[in-house]
Scaffold this motif. Structure first.
Motif, PDB file in Angstrom:
ATOM      1  N   GLN A  60       3.567  -0.970  -5.151  1.00  0.00           N
ATOM      2  CA  GLN A  60       3.685   0.412  -4.710  1.00  0.00           C
ATOM      3  C   GLN A  60       2.407   1.192  -4.951  1.00  0.00           C
ATOM      4  OE1 GLN A  60       6.250   1.657  -2.936  1.00  0.00           O
ATOM      5  NE2 GLN A  60       4.918   3.430  -2.678  1.00  0.00           N
ATOM      6  N   ASP A  61       1.759   0.948  -6.101  1.00  0.00           N
ATOM      7  CA  ASP A  61       0.493   1.623  -6.392  1.00  0.00           C
ATOM      8  C   ASP A  61      -0.541   1.331  -5.313  1.00  0.00           C
ATOM      9  OD1 ASP A  61       1.454   2.631  -8.812  1.00  0.00           O
ATOM     10  OD2 ASP A  61       0.795   0.867  -9.936  1.00  0.00           O
ATOM     11  N   LEU A  62      -0.677   0.055  -4.998  1.00  0.00           N
ATOM     12  CA  LEU A  62      -1.712  -0.346  -4.046  1.00  0.00           C
ATOM     13  C   LEU A  62      -1.348   0.059  -2.629  1.00  0.00           C
ATOM     14  CD1 LEU A  62      -4.408  -1.527  -4.483  1.00  0.00           C
ATOM     15  CD2 LEU A  62      -3.472  -3.811  -4.212  1.00  0.00           C
ATOM     16  N   ALA A  63      -0.052   0.000  -2.285  1.00  0.00           N
ATOM     17  CA  ALA A  63       0.380   0.448  -0.958  1.00  0.00           C
ATOM     18  C   ALA A  63       0.070   1.935  -0.782  1.00  0.00           C
ATOM     19  CB  ALA A  63       1.864   0.182  -0.758  1.00  0.00           C
ATOM     20  N   ASN A  64       0.245   2.720  -1.834  1.00  0.00           N
ATOM     21  CA  ASN A  64      -0.051   4.150  -1.780  1.00  0.00           C
ATOM     22  C   ASN A  64      -1.547   4.387  -1.587  1.00  0.00           C
ATOM     23  OD1 ASN A  64       0.597   7.050  -2.190  1.00  0.00           O
ATOM     24  ND2 ASN A  64      -0.612   6.780  -4.056  1.00  0.00           N
ATOM     25  N   LEU A  65      -2.386   3.628  -2.297  1.00  0.00           N
ATOM     26  CA  LEU A  65      -3.832   3.774  -2.154  1.00  0.00           C
ATOM     27  C   LEU A  65      -4.287   3.367  -0.748  1.00  0.00           C
ATOM     28  CD1 LEU A  65      -4.916   2.370  -5.632  1.00  0.00           C
ATOM     29  CD2 LEU A  65      -5.132   4.735  -4.856  1.00  0.00           C
ATOM     30  N   LEU A  66      -3.702   2.307  -0.226  1.00  0.00           N
ATOM     31  CA  LEU A  66      -4.027   1.884   1.137  1.00  0.00           C
ATOM     32  C   LEU A  66      -3.638   2.970   2.145  1.00  0.00           C
ATOM     33  CD1 LEU A  66      -2.875  -1.828   0.890  1.00  0.00           C
ATOM     34  CD2 LEU A  66      -5.176  -1.106   1.552  1.00  0.00           C
ATOM     35  N   ASP A  67      -2.485   3.582   1.932  1.00  0.00           N
ATOM     36  CA  ASP A  67      -2.025   4.644   2.817  1.00  0.00           C
ATOM     37  C   ASP A  67      -3.001   5.822   2.793  1.00  0.00           C
ATOM     38  OD1 ASP A  67       0.082   5.934   4.491  1.00  0.00           O
ATOM     39  OD2 ASP A  67       0.213   7.286   2.777  1.00  0.00           O
ATOM     40  N   LEU A  68      -3.467   6.190   1.613  1.00  0.00           N
ATOM     41  CA  LEU A  68      -4.415   7.295   1.483  1.00  0.00           C
ATOM     42  C   LEU A  68      -5.743   6.979   2.161  1.00  0.00           C
ATOM     43  CD1 LEU A  68      -3.757   8.248  -2.251  1.00  0.00           C
ATOM     44  CD2 LEU A  68      -3.179   9.630  -0.242  1.00  0.00           C
ATOM     45  N   ALA A  69      -6.106   5.704   2.200  1.00  0.00           N
ATOM     46  CA  ALA A  69      -7.381   5.302   2.795  1.00  0.00           C
ATOM     47  C   ALA A  69      -7.268   5.023   4.289  1.00  0.00           C
ATOM     48  CB  ALA A  69      -7.917   4.067   2.073  1.00  0.00           C
ATOM     49  N   GLY A  70      -6.066   5.194   4.860  1.00  0.00           N
ATOM     50  CA  GLY A  70      -5.917   5.005   6.292  1.00  0.00           C
ATOM     51  C   GLY A  70      -5.473   3.623   6.714  1.00  0.00           C
ATOM     52  N   PHE A  71      -4.881   2.860   5.782  1.00  0.00           N
ATOM     53  CA  PHE A  71      -4.348   1.539   6.097  1.00  0.00           C
ATOM     54  C   PHE A  71      -2.820   1.570   6.020  1.00  0.00           C
ATOM     55  CE2 PHE A  71      -8.590   0.659   4.445  1.00  0.00           C
ATOM     56  CZ  PHE A  71      -9.070  -0.315   5.311  1.00  0.00           C
ATOM     57  N   GLU A  72      -2.182   0.565   6.625  1.00  0.00           N
ATOM     58  CA  GLU A  72      -0.747   0.388   6.477  1.00  0.00           C
ATOM     59  C   GLU A  72      -0.465  -1.069   6.124  1.00  0.00           C
ATOM     60  OE1 GLU A  72       1.369   1.295   9.999  1.00  0.00           O
ATOM     61  OE2 GLU A  72       0.220  -0.044  11.290  1.00  0.00           O
ATOM     62  N   VAL A  73       0.548  -1.272   5.275  1.00  0.00           N
ATOM     63  CA  VAL A  73       0.891  -2.609   4.794  1.00  0.00           C
ATOM     64  C   VAL A  73       1.745  -3.328   5.825  1.00  0.00           C
ATOM     65  CG1 VAL A  73       2.107  -3.908   3.006  1.00  0.00           C
ATOM     66  CG2 VAL A  73       0.711  -1.917   2.383  1.00  0.00           C
ATOM     67  N   ILE A  74       1.396  -4.575   6.102  1.00  0.00           N
ATOM     68  CA  ILE A  74       2.172  -5.410   7.014  1.00  0.00           C
ATOM     69  C   ILE A  74       3.083  -6.352   6.240  1.00  0.00           C
ATOM     70  CG2 ILE A  74       2.034  -7.219   8.778  1.00  0.00           C
ATOM     71  CD1 ILE A  74      -0.649  -6.073   9.583  1.00  0.00           C
ATOM     72  N   ARG A  75       2.530  -7.024   5.242  1.00  0.00           N
ATOM     73  CA  ARG A  75       3.297  -7.997   4.452  1.00  0.00           C
ATOM     74  C   ARG A  75       2.983  -7.811   2.982  1.00  0.00           C
ATOM     75  NH1 ARG A  75       1.996 -13.895   6.312  1.00  0.00           N
ATOM     76  NH2 ARG A  75       3.651 -14.328   4.808  1.00  0.00           N
ATOM     77  N   ARG A  76       3.899  -8.237   2.139  1.00  0.00           N
ATOM     78  CA  ARG A  76       3.677  -8.211   0.698  1.00  0.00           C
ATOM     79  C   ARG A  76       4.467  -9.346   0.063  1.00  0.00           C
ATOM     80  NH1 ARG A  76       5.466  -2.559  -1.307  1.00  0.00           N
ATOM     81  NH2 ARG A  76       4.709  -1.907   0.727  1.00  0.00           N
ATOM     82  N   GLY A  77       4.009  -9.834  -1.072  1.00  0.00           N
ATOM     83  CA  GLY A  77       4.726 -10.913  -1.734  1.00  0.00           C
ATOM     84  C   GLY A  77       4.105 -11.275  -3.066  1.00  0.00           C
ATOM     85  N   ARG A  78       4.684 -12.296  -3.698  1.00  0.00           N
ATOM     86  CA  ARG A  78       4.208 -12.781  -4.995  1.00  0.00           C
ATOM     87  C   ARG A  78       4.145 -14.300  -4.965  1.00  0.00           C
ATOM     88  NH1 ARG A  78       7.914  -8.703  -5.967  1.00  0.00           N
ATOM     89  NH2 ARG A  78       7.154  -6.914  -7.170  1.00  0.00           N
ATOM     90  N   ARG A  79       3.228 -14.865  -5.750  1.00  0.00           N
ATOM     91  CA  ARG A  79       3.044 -16.310  -5.815  1.00  0.00           C
ATOM     92  C   ARG A  79       2.802 -16.745  -7.262  1.00  0.00           C
ATOM     93  NH1 ARG A  79       3.881 -19.007  -0.756  1.00  0.00           N
ATOM     94  NH2 ARG A  79       3.535 -17.448   0.845  1.00  0.00           N
TER      95      ARG A  79
END
Length: 365
Positions: A60-79
């Motif tokens: 959520q932290d990084l998705a918020n920063l991406l949103d502020l910078a003009g990006f949108e998240v397509i996929r997310r996950g963990r490995r």
């Protein structure tokens, strides 16, 4: 593994945006904050190289920063929930644990795939509407009459699959008397079988910038296609999928077992592809031709065994990190003919394909 070391993550993302274009995909890999005490303990015990002070960011932290910078998240996950290297054990254990509903949250590595938010006007694309048809004689004229003009030019390609009810003759008759704005074509499906093969032959014959699939049974209205085109033309999505499971259906449109199967595959695909998908088997799918050509070029990764083409396109779109967007449609009972789908035989085949995709995406792919 860079964002954990950056002093100003937002500033870095703003600078990154300057070298991106609409086709760029940004992949961010970062540590799961649940592992912070474990990794710090490992450093103190000399089991891990010491690192400078880290940013322990959540999805959520990084998705918020991406949103502020003009990006949108397509996929997310963990490995990698089991980060120790044990020959013959680590790969199998990680494949299993990262696929399970609870243990996957323990993955040491987290990732996000993002793209630029759509902005500005895109060109007015030309369109090719591919209509696979087998024993659909009574729907051909209505498909042409009801289809609105879409984009700068609308090409309609009927792919006829050895019908026994005179569908091919009807297509030729409709083409002969048509005087409307569309360009009509007939492709004979002489080699191959099934809707998936018909769609591929139609796409191969298409000349439009945007490829649209319209099922000849007209259970999804041709009048809905401009909404799909608009989603691609505006950049809202890269792969537009119809969803029949939002609005109420006509009484005979989908049997109860089919409905349960569709809901199951929707849940399974959401988990497998790390993108929300509600209806995997709606025949109405739309994408840019250049994206389809990329999917076709990488088809060998999943194999060529999908008779319907729906899973083939969804797997390929997810593999290329295309943004998948669903548009709700009203699903109607067919006015002519009967379905060519066998619920149990084809359902078993679709289940096998889903398990194959899970292995590729979630386990050992």
């Amino acid at each position: 593994d860079l964002v954990g070391d950056l002093y100003d993550v937002l500033g870095a993302l703003h600078q990154l945006r300057q070298v991106c274009h609409p086709r760029t995909r940004v992949v961010l890999n970062f540590y799961n904050y649940l592992w912070e005490p474990v990794l710090k303990a490992a450093e103190k015990l000399g089991l891990k190289t010491r690192q400078a002070l880290q940013n322990w960011l959540s999805h959520q932290d990084l998705a918020n920063l991406l949103d502020l910078a003009g990006f949108e998240v397509i996929r997310r996950g963990r490995r990698m929930p089991f980060p120790l290297r044990v020959p013959l054990v680590s790969a199998a254990l990680n494949g299993l644990l990262q696929a399970l509903p609870l243990t996957h949250r323990l993955g040491l590595q987290q990732y996000l795939v993002a793209r630029l938010k759509p902005s500005g006007a895109r060109p007015l694309y030309s369109c090719s509407v591919v209509v696979p048809c087998r024993n659909e004689r009574g729907n051909i004229a209505a498909a042409v009459e009801r289809l609105p003009a879409i984009g700068s030019r609308t090409e309609v390609i009927f792919v006829e699959g050895a019908s026994t009810d005179g569908t091919r003759d009807e297509i030729r008759a409709v083409i002969g008397r048509y005087r409307g704005p569309h360009e009509l074509k007939l492709v004979d499906q002489r080699s191959g079988r099934g809707k998936g093969d018909a769609v591929r032959q139609g796409f191969a014959a298409a000349t439009g910038d945007v490829l649209l699939i319209l099922d000849a049974d007209l259970t999804v209205a041709p009048e809905d296609l401009p909404q799909f085109y608009a989603a691609v033309q505006s950049g809202v999505g890269d792969f537009i999928n119809g969803c029949r499971l939002v609005y109420p259906m006509e009484k005979e449109a989908m049997r109860y077992l089919n409905l349960l199967g569709n809901k199951f595959f929707g849940k399974a695909f959401t988990w497998i592809l790390d993108q929300p998908i509600k209806d995997t088997l709606c025949g109405t799918k739309v994408l840019l031709r250049e994206d389809y050509e990329r999917i076709a070029a990488h088809r060998s990764y999943f194999g060529d065994f999908d008779p319907f083409g729906d899973f083939d396109l969804l797997f390929g779109a997810a593999k290329l990190n295309l943004k998948i967007v669903e548009i709700p449609v009203r699903y109607r009972d067919r006015a002519y003919g009967t379905t060519n789908i066998s619920r149990f035989r084809h359902g078993w085949l679709l289940l096998r394909m889903t398990l194959f995709a899970a292995r590729k995406f979630k386990f050992f792919g």
